[in-house]
Design a protein around this motif. Structure first.
Motif, mmCIF file in Angstrom:
data_model
loop_
_atom_site.group_PDB
_atom_site.id
_atom_site.type_symbol
_atom_site.label_atom_id
_atom_site.label_comp_id
_atom_site.label_asym_id
_atom_site.label_seq_id
_atom_site.Cartn_x
_atom_site.Cartn_y
_atom_site.Cartn_z
ATOM 1 N N PRO A 83 -9.018 29.387 49.310
ATOM 2 C CA PRO A 83 -9.762 28.907 48.144
ATOM 3 C C PRO A 83 -10.218 30.092 47.298
ATOM 4 O O PRO A 83 -10.776 31.052 47.815
ATOM 5 C CB PRO A 83 -10.951 28.172 48.754
ATOM 6 C CG PRO A 83 -11.137 28.794 50.096
ATOM 7 C CD PRO A 83 -9.785 29.219 50.560
ATOM 8 N N HIS A 84 -9.967 30.009 46.004
ATOM 9 C CA HIS A 84 -10.328 31.114 45.123
ATOM 10 C C HIS A 84 -11.484 30.768 44.190
ATOM 11 O O HIS A 84 -12.104 31.666 43.626
ATOM 12 C CB HIS A 84 -9.117 31.534 44.281
ATOM 13 C CG HIS A 84 -7.929 31.934 45.101
ATOM 14 N ND1 HIS A 84 -7.939 33.032 45.934
ATOM 15 C CD2 HIS A 84 -6.702 31.369 45.234
ATOM 16 C CE1 HIS A 84 -6.768 33.133 46.540
ATOM 17 N NE2 HIS A 84 -5.999 32.143 46.128
ATOM 18 N N GLY A 85 -11.740 29.478 44.001
ATOM 19 C CA GLY A 85 -12.887 29.084 43.200
ATOM 20 C C GLY A 85 -12.700 29.195 41.706
ATOM 21 O O GLY A 85 -13.667 29.060 40.949
ATOM 22 N N ILE A 86 -11.464 29.453 41.250
ATOM 23 C CA ILE A 86 -11.242 29.579 39.805
ATOM 24 C C ILE A 86 -10.173 28.597 39.327
ATOM 25 O O ILE A 86 -9.706 28.695 38.200
ATOM 26 C CB ILE A 86 -10.839 31.018 39.418
ATOM 27 C CG1 ILE A 86 -9.616 31.469 40.217
ATOM 28 C CG2 ILE A 86 -12.004 31.967 39.628
ATOM 29 C CD1 ILE A 86 -9.147 32.852 39.843
ATOM 30 N N GLY A 87 -9.797 27.653 40.185
ATOM 31 C CA GLY A 87 -8.783 26.678 39.796
ATOM 32 C C GLY A 87 -9.188 25.857 38.590
ATOM 33 O O GLY A 87 -8.346 25.514 37.752
ATOM 34 N N SER A 88 -10.491 25.562 38.480
ATOM 35 C CA SER A 88 -10.963 24.761 37.349
ATOM 36 C C SER A 88 -10.742 25.493 36.035
ATOM 37 O O SER A 88 -10.323 24.900 35.036
ATOM 38 C CB SER A 88 -12.452 24.425 37.527
ATOM 39 O OG SER A 88 -12.906 23.583 36.494
ATOM 40 N N ASP A 89 -11.014 26.805 36.019
ATOM 41 C CA ASP A 89 -10.777 27.594 34.807
ATOM 42 C C ASP A 89 -9.301 27.589 34.427
ATOM 43 O O ASP A 89 -8.940 27.480 33.243
ATOM 44 C CB ASP A 89 -11.248 29.036 35.015
ATOM 45 C CG ASP A 89 -12.759 29.146 35.108
ATOM 46 O OD1 ASP A 89 -13.445 28.194 34.673
ATOM 47 O OD2 ASP A 89 -13.250 30.166 35.615
ATOM 48 N N LEU A 90 -8.423 27.725 35.409
ATOM 49 C CA LEU A 90 -6.984 27.752 35.138
ATOM 50 C C LEU A 90 -6.497 26.390 34.645
ATOM 51 O O LEU A 90 -5.638 26.312 33.758
ATOM 52 C CB LEU A 90 -6.229 28.164 36.406
ATOM 53 C CG LEU A 90 -6.572 29.559 36.947
ATOM 54 C CD1 LEU A 90 -5.854 29.820 38.259
ATOM 55 C CD2 LEU A 90 -6.202 30.638 35.931
ATOM 56 N N PHE A 91 -7.051 25.327 35.221
ATOM 57 C CA PHE A 91 -6.651 23.994 34.769
ATOM 58 C C PHE A 91 -7.114 23.745 33.346
ATOM 59 O O PHE A 91 -6.393 23.136 32.541
ATOM 60 C CB PHE A 91 -7.234 22.938 35.718
ATOM 61 C CG PHE A 91 -6.746 21.543 35.442
ATOM 62 C CD1 PHE A 91 -5.499 21.127 35.876
ATOM 63 C CD2 PHE A 91 -7.541 20.645 34.743
ATOM 64 C CE1 PHE A 91 -5.047 19.837 35.616
ATOM 65 C CE2 PHE A 91 -7.098 19.361 34.486
ATOM 66 C CZ PHE A 91 -5.841 18.957 34.920
ATOM 67 N N ASP A 92 -8.331 24.206 33.024
ATOM 68 C CA ASP A 92 -8.815 24.062 31.649
ATOM 69 C C ASP A 92 -7.904 24.787 30.673
ATOM 70 O O ASP A 92 -7.667 24.319 29.547
ATOM 71 C CB ASP A 92 -10.242 24.614 31.533
ATOM 72 C CG ASP A 92 -11.270 23.735 32.243
ATOM 73 O OD1 ASP A 92 -10.930 22.566 32.540
ATOM 74 O OD2 ASP A 92 -12.382 24.216 32.498
ATOM 75 N N ALA A 93 -7.392 25.947 31.104
ATOM 76 C CA ALA A 93 -6.553 26.759 30.209
ATOM 77 C C ALA A 93 -5.146 26.219 30.078
ATOM 78 O O ALA A 93 -4.550 26.295 28.998
ATOM 79 C CB ALA A 93 -6.531 28.199 30.703
ATOM 80 N N PHE A 94 -4.579 25.644 31.138
ATOM 81 C CA PHE A 94 -3.154 25.311 31.129
ATOM 82 C C PHE A 94 -2.853 23.858 31.468
ATOM 83 O O PHE A 94 -1.681 23.469 31.519
ATOM 84 C CB PHE A 94 -2.407 26.215 32.130
ATOM 85 C CG PHE A 94 -2.501 27.673 31.805
ATOM 86 C CD1 PHE A 94 -1.772 28.213 30.749
ATOM 87 C CD2 PHE A 94 -3.321 28.502 32.546
ATOM 88 C CE1 PHE A 94 -1.854 29.561 30.446
ATOM 89 C CE2 PHE A 94 -3.410 29.854 32.249
ATOM 90 C CZ PHE A 94 -2.678 30.392 31.191
ATOM 91 N N GLY A 95 -3.881 23.047 31.733
ATOM 92 C CA GLY A 95 -3.614 21.679 32.158
ATOM 93 C C GLY A 95 -2.780 20.885 31.180
ATOM 94 O O GLY A 95 -1.804 20.213 31.574
ATOM 95 N N ASP A 96 -3.105 20.940 29.903
ATOM 96 C CA ASP A 96 -2.346 20.175 28.897
ATOM 97 C C ASP A 96 -0.923 20.689 28.776
ATOM 98 O O ASP A 96 0.038 19.902 28.712
ATOM 99 C CB ASP A 96 -3.053 20.245 27.545
ATOM 100 C CG ASP A 96 -4.384 19.515 27.546
ATOM 101 O OD1 ASP A 96 -4.576 18.649 28.429
ATOM 102 O OD2 ASP A 96 -5.232 19.817 26.689
#
Length: 981
Positions: free
Chosen positions: A648-661
């Protein structure tokens, strides 16, 4: 002639609770006595009447039937009746015939009971004195509240519990990563607050699926009986407020958040502590908030202490994270822009703390510390650290103090605790196993059309009613929607190769298979989970319980229990996405992700069901994917873009916000996906570096300070290894009539004895009782074994009955010793401090009920220092109650004199006790107050009310300690006899 006369006052030796009795009539054979206070009448044989005449002497306080009181200084007897004389509370001389004594006078104090001939067993007296001694010791122990729970001694959990529970009205966010024990931390805090009197009532709000798990955990780990409240239970209380029915109330969030009437009742119930699990589900944005957030916000305004639990504090974004901090302290967190600005400066503080380790060897590191150590005290510590003439010990002390000061004064460390696996360490390896499968024809036709026809996606969304990109990632769900007529389509599990793949794995006994191993399977949709379980049953004969949101709580618990049973349990459990929240399956090491979740945090929650503290094996993660499918592309983004499966890195949410769409648009285009993976990887690396330098590193440093954590662990181990505990338990069980039998391997079996006293926890007459051990590791290994500790409910009940009641507060024993002439009288007096104060002050940490022992011989000589309690007890002989009462009557006047003298001897000890308690209190609270006052100048998370409350607490404690008095707690009369007689 009879010794009884009408109007005389007597008490029953066997039924002292009847109160003061009056002789109605008597003759040579019988006497009838009315106990007016209890409205009871008894008739006794005059020759064997178990009665004691009530007679008061000089210095006794008595009460009239009319309510006035007086101190006796003389008495006269006429026609068998006594008339007392003395001064009332106004100093007026008065007389009071014994017939007009108040019927409600209680003889519960040791002096009254002794002089009226009420004596207990000698071993009861012995147990009472030892109980006072151990109670005084345990109440002051720093591990109180932490030593009893059935938990492993994990340093970061105990550190957080100790740090939070010592605060006034703590309000914090427990945000450890999945598997690090947030529930245990909350339970420890609750347990400590309850035992110290800091809290008496708590409301615990958890997701619907976790209510029974919390109920069981609090009972099994912490021995806390919690009332589970739902609508059915609430309606059973009629018009009464159901939240007033228990001290500890557990309720589902879904039920309470949807019911405004119950919310109003909860608000009116005056809880001391609110615990909210999975707090990231509380919906909030700058435009508005959901019903859950609104409910918690209202409750948090009225409830002093608040614990919010979430493993993914920023899953919904920085604004949502800010909103949760706002629940904790709305004055501190009222400006989102300011909060974001503060976050940008955390890197400087983290760099400064890291630089401390390089000082003084690397002088260049000093500039990083000076950038944030901007107050006089910090600068003085820095100067000491860099002073070449300072000793190594001085430099180490300065470094530790400066590190703690910087951690205290910067960031959200006081309101948020977040430990990560890399910081805690000791977690198992994660192993990813990928299996590529061919798309079945039905799925392939749908995907090919999507790839060549841009409009087909819109048509598919309309036809299935699904969202984008769900329709791409979950082909089985799309297939179900398109072929929902059972006459025109096979069940999806008939055509999906993943089902046969799983069946082969379940029967494969090679290293690559699951045979004889537990397997947790998680799929995104409920319908997928149900269909998969059906397929496993029909095609392979496997019974696989299903765990999904459509089940009742009892059904979910039954499914989880069937999976957990090692001997007769099911090999496989199939869960919908809800199975990745809250439930713990660390006894299992195989995780099959039947499909991929859309959000990285959901992926980590899935893995976290197995990858937890207590997992003893490597985590085997199995992912079947369809070659060239959107699901495989999503898996590649997780695996190659952010190493999501490794840790677990704890930054998946930031990456999803940046690239999810963009990712959703690339699920049908390999070239576009490769670009997104490359960009994701670059941002991932940058975010890791930012995290290591910034707030997360700061939080990790603050979430567990190793020195303090080790101190708490050692304090718990000290109580674990307390050799006095087994000896005390043996004595107490014998006195309370509990049969104890050793059954081997360090285990005891406790069961009610024939004469067991009623109301002992876990022991009911006619039932089997329970098995127990003093060993923490044995108790952790077996759920059916209870762990006996000073905090176990059985011990606390027995100790409470002794301390709060009259049990053992009088006794008479014979002493046979060749060096002491027979016929001598001795009294052993036990006084204890009495200091009325609100339980919320937790006065006992500084001044618990403290015993003062005084041993006098008949001449008044003080033998306390010459003859120990244990040494005296070894030479005492018991005596029957009838003889004991006769001996007390015979020495009545002498005993009154010794009681008065004993009070004077004990009073000489009181000043030193008070002085020591005051010093302990000042040492602790003055230091804490100075630290908080200094901290408040730099860190706005220190609330003004916290400082004010600590000042008031210090003053209230000082006043209470100053007003401490001694009162006689127990007395034992000792008569010497000839040992050879």
């Amino acid at each position: 002639m009879s010794d009884f006369s009408p109007g005389q006052r007597w008490i029953s030796d066997g039924e002292a609770e009847l109160g003061l009795g009056t002789v109605l009539n008597c003759d040579t054979r019988s006497v009838t006595i009315l106990f007016s206070a209890s409205q009871e009448t008894r008739t006794y044989n005059t020759r064997q009447a178990p009665l004691t005449r009530v007679m008061f002497g000089s210095g006794d306080r008595i009460q009239s039937a009319d309510g006035w009181q007086m101190i006796v200084d003389d008495s006269q007897t006429s026609n068998g009746l006594i008339t007392y004389s003395g001064e009332d509370s106004q100093g007026q001389r008065r007389e009071l015939p014994e017939a007009k004594l108040a019927d409600t006078m209680q003889f519960d104090q040791a002096r009254d009971r002794l002089l009226t001939g009420q004596v207990d067993r000698n071993d009861w007296f012995d147990l009472r004195f030892r109980t006072l001694h151990h109670h005084q010791r345990i109440e002051q122990h720093s591990a109180l509240g932490f030593a009893g729970p059935r938990i492993d001694l994990v340093p970061h959990q105990l550190y957080i519990a100790d740090e939070v529970a010592r605060r006034h009205a703590p309000r914090v966010l427990l945000a450890d990563e999945v598997g690090l024990g947030k529930t245990i931390e909350a339970g420890l805090i609750l347990h400590r607050l309850l035992l110290t009197g800091r809290a008496e009532r708590a409301l615990i709000l958890v997701p619907d699926s976790l209510t029974h798990q919390w109920l069981v955990e609090l009972l099994r780990r912490f021995s806390l009986n919690v009332t589970l409240l739902d609508e059915t239970q609430s309606q059973a209380h009629g018009s009464a407020n159901p939240f007033e029915s228990a001290q500890l109330v557990l309720a589902s969030q879904g039920w309470l958040f949807a019911n405004t009437h119950r919310q109003e009742q909860a608000q009116a119930s005056h809880f001391d502590l609110l615990i909210v699990d999975e707090a990231h589900h509380l919906d909030w944005s700058s435009e508005g908030s959901g019903p859950g957030y609104q409910c918690v916000e209202q409750l948090a305004r009225d409830i002093p202490s608040l614990l919010l639990l979430t493993a993914t504090p920023e899953q919904m974004g920085i604004e949502s994270h800010f909103a949760r901090l706002r629940l904790l302290d709305p004055e501190r967190y009222h400006d989102l822009a300011r909060f974001k600005d503060e976050e940008r400066h955390y890197g400087e503080v983290a760099s400064a703390i890291e630089a401390l380790e390089a000082l003084p060897a690397t002088p260049d590191a000093r500039v990083h510390v000076e950038a944030v150590a901007d107050d006089r005290d910090s600068q003085a510590l820095l100067a000491t650290l860099c002073n070449p003439e300072a000793s190594a010990d001085q430099q180490d002390a300065a470094r530790d103090q400066l590190r703690d000061a910087l951690l205290d004064r910067h960031g959200t460390g006081r309101v948020m605790f977040r430990n990560s696996r890399r910081h805690v360490g000791g977690f198992p390896e994660r192993r990813l196993h990928l299996d590529a499968l061919a798309l079945p024809s039905a799925y392939r036709r749908m995907q090919r059309r999507l790839e060549r026809d841009d409009d087909y996606l819109d048509e598919l969304l309309i036809e299935t009613g699904m969202d984008h990109p769900d329709v791409l990632i979950y082909p089985d769900a799309a297939y179900r929607e398109l072929s929902n007529d059972p006459l025109h389509g096979e069940p999806w599990w008939h055509i999906d190769p993943r089902v046969n793949w799983l069946l082969e794995k379940l029967s494969d006994d090679s290293d690559a298979g699951f045979a004889n191993d537990k397997v947790l399977v998680i799929a995104h949709h409920r319908d997928t989970a149900e269909g998969l379980a059906e397929g496993l049953r029909v095609l392979g004969g496997y019974h696989a319980p299903v765990f999904h949101e459509g089940l009742s709580l009892v059904e979910r618990d039954r499914a989880a229990a069937a999976f957990a049973d090692e001997e007769d349990g099911c090999q496989v459990l199939v869960c919908s996405e809800i199975g990745s929240e809250g439930r713990n399956f660390q006894f299992c090491r195989h995780l099959v992700m039947f499909d991929m979740p859309q959000h990285p945090d959901q992926l980590e929650q899935r893995i976290g069901r197995l990858d937890r503290i207590g997992q003893r094996h490597a985590i085997e993660m199995h992912v079947p994917t369809f070659t060239g499918s959107p699901g495989e592309r999503l898996m590649r983004w997780y695996h190659e873009g952010m190493d999501a499966f490794s840790a677990p890195h704890g930054i998946g949410s930031d990456l999803f916000d940046a690239f999810g769409d963009a990712l959703a648009d690339a699920l049908l285009d390999d070239e576009m996906l490769d670009e997104i993976i490359t960009e994701t990887r670059e941002l991932f690396v940058a975010k890791l570096a930012e995290r290591d330098a910034g707030r997360n590193r700061l939080l990790e440093l603050n979430a567990c300070r190793p020195v303090r954590a080790r101190q708490v662990v050692e304090a718990v181990r000290e109580l674990d290894d307390d050799s006095a505990l087994p000896r005390y338990v043996e004595r107490a069980l014998d006195v309370f009539g509990v049969d104890s039998q050793e059954i081997g391997n360090g285990l005891l079996h406790l069961q009610p004895g024939q004469h067991m006293l009623d109301g002992l926890p876990g022991l009911v007459k006619g039932e089997e009782g329970f098995s127990a051990t003093f060993d923490r590791h044995k108790a952790l290994a077996r759920d059916d074994i209870q762990r006996l500790s000073w905090e176990h409910p059985l011990l606390r009940e027995m100790m409470g009955r002794i301390i709060d009641g009259t049990m053992g507060n009088t006794a008479l024993a014979l002493l046979g010793h060749p060096a002491i002439p027979s016929g001598r009288l001795m009294t052993e007096l036990v006084f204890r401090t009495h200091c009325p104060a609100p339980t919320s002050l937790h006065l006992n940490r500084f001044l618990p009920p403290t015993a003062v022992r005084v041993l006098l011989d008949e001449s008044g000589a003080n033998l306390t220092d010459k003859i120990s309690f244990t040494g005296l007890g070894k030479n005492l002989q018991k005596v029957n109650k009838s003889l004991a009462r006769d001996l007390i009557k015979r020495h009545h006047d002498a005993l009154r004199g010794l009681l008065r003298q004993g009070e004077g001897e004990a009073e000489r000890e009181l000043p030193s006790i008070v002085e020591a308690a005051e010093a302990r209190m000042r040492t602790q609270l003055d230091a804490e107050l100075a630290r908080l006052a200094a901290l408040a100048e730099h860190n706005p998370s220190v609330r003004n009310e916290e400082l004010d409350a600590l000042k008031k607490e210090r003053q209230a404690l000082s006043d209470a300690i100053e007003n401490t008095r001694l009162r006689l707690d127990a007395v034992r009369v000792i008569i010497t006899v000839d040992p050879n007689a």
